[in-house]
Design a protein around this motif. Sequence first.
Motif, mmCIF file in Angstrom:
data_model
loop_
_atom_site.group_PDB
_atom_site.id
_atom_site.type_symbol
_atom_site.label_atom_id
_atom_site.label_comp_id
_atom_site.label_asym_id
_atom_site.label_seq_id
_atom_site.Cartn_x
_atom_site.Cartn_y
_atom_site.Cartn_z
ATOM 1 N N UNK A 127 6.031 -1.845 2.403
ATOM 2 C CA UNK A 127 5.238 -1.503 3.585
ATOM 3 C C UNK A 127 5.347 -0.007 3.866
ATOM 4 N N UNK A 128 6.560 0.520 3.758
ATOM 5 C CA UNK A 128 6.770 1.940 4.045
ATOM 6 C C UNK A 128 6.044 2.823 3.027
ATOM 7 N N UNK A 129 6.164 2.497 1.733
ATOM 8 C CA UNK A 129 5.470 3.295 0.710
ATOM 9 C C UNK A 129 3.964 3.227 0.915
ATOM 10 N N UNK A 130 3.468 2.014 1.237
ATOM 11 C CA UNK A 130 2.020 1.872 1.386
ATOM 12 C C UNK A 130 1.527 2.694 2.573
ATOM 13 N N UNK A 131 2.430 2.988 3.515
ATOM 14 C CA UNK A 131 2.023 3.832 4.646
ATOM 15 C C UNK A 131 2.295 5.307 4.382
ATOM 16 N N UNK A 132 2.742 5.627 3.177
ATOM 17 C CA UNK A 132 2.878 7.034 2.803
ATOM 18 C C UNK A 132 4.237 7.654 3.069
ATOM 19 N N UNK A 133 5.232 6.850 3.478
ATOM 20 C CA UNK A 133 6.567 7.413 3.678
ATOM 21 C C UNK A 133 7.188 7.755 2.318
ATOM 22 N N UNK A 137 12.257 9.459 3.859
ATOM 23 C CA UNK A 137 11.708 9.039 5.160
ATOM 24 C C UNK A 137 11.843 7.532 5.345
#
Lengths: 231, 240
Positions: A127-133, A137
């Motif tokens: 979820x975090x990677x898909x949001x660009x983190x 981060x």
Amino acid sequence: MSGQFASERWINFFTSYGNEMLQAFLRTLSISIIALVLALVLSIVFGVMSMSKNGLARAISRVYVEFFQNMPLLILVFVCYNLFPLINITLEPFAIGCIIIGLYHGAYIAEVVRSGIMSINKGQFEAAYSQGFTYLETMRYIILPQMLTIVLPPTAVQAANLVKNTSVLAMIAGHEIMYAANSYGYSTLNYGPPLVTAGILYFIICFPISTWAKKLERKRDIALEGRGGER
Amino acid sequence: MISIQGVYKNFGQTEVLKNINLEISTGEKVLIIGPSGSGKSTLIRCINGLEKVTSGKIVVNGKDVTDKKNKQHEISKEVAMVFQSFNLYPHKTVLQNLTLAPIKVLGVKKEEAERTAYEYLDRVGMREKADAYPAQLSGGQQQRVAIARALNMHPEILLFDEPTSALDPEMIREVLEVIIDLAKSNKTLVVVSHEMGFARQAADRVIFMDEGEIVAVGTPTEVFDNSTNERVLEFLSKIL
């Protein structure tokens, strides 16, 4: 009472050496606190590195952890005290204690941090990677805050271990509890009261930490149960 | 606009995707169906870079997703994803789940991120739960929040990876309604699902995958009612 624990031995010890023991107690406390802060910082840095995609970061973290987990603390302390001066690095026993014990327990807590990161559901990373983190981060905003309740109990256990391990500094004149107790015994041949007192002083610091660790553990287990696994 | 050109993906020895070629135009609503293990989830996970392709190229709005130099950060501005298991951040409230990435990744001001977050929560009917934590919500509610979270990144493209598969039947409906409502907007939707409701009411195109290949492509009517392909018919007979 007679022998090593005769009452006049206690009286002599407390009247002539009570103040020194108090100073030693405070010194143990301050070494422990500084070493613990160092250990916590190192454990987060190396724990996060150990799960990184970067192979070099993982390797460095592995070497650090394996080195300190498989090397007796006493040898490390001796090397710093006896060998480092030969290459013109002279450190006070206080500094050696803070640095070496911090490094040593940092390795153990880094493993706690690593298992904490592994315990977080893979979906959180996705979820975090898909949001660009970025990786760092993701750790900072999403993974580390979630694992705090998981890693706190074993970290508290390590903190109690750390306090007890400061006693190795007695071997290099660390002027902490163990050294003070031993040197009083050595010079007066009155060993009973100082050693019992030293034990009690360590217990006074460690027992609350261990108790706190157990309480955290119970709280954590209730919280995890409440979460009910995957929903 | 998504352009998938000659994409292969291997997991070890297993070929999961074999020479996938597909163009999805801006605003199109595409449904990908197929038996489990057919590679459909892997395909959409390649579109936003969660999986790296073994060979081939995927270009999203002019950005080459498969080029290592392109940061995840850049891709996330174009593409958002909704997961089967919701993957909300459990330590954050519903509102914080929506605003965290816009503030930290996109650099949106907090007030602005919250204003749009409330708009999207309204849209999925979850405004009154803004201060709740994910664990306090039902599965259907969590998935609606996850959709709002994806929307608050203002992506042009939304990917849905089996968004209703982890839900009880009565909750599937509430989530499906939200997705069908979204299909009225000009966003590009790529949905991996077996939900005929979405297929019939909202999909422009249905893509049928099997064993890592695209077997059939067409309008819902073409694929569901008039297909003569054996593999498609076999699959449909199982799910209908």
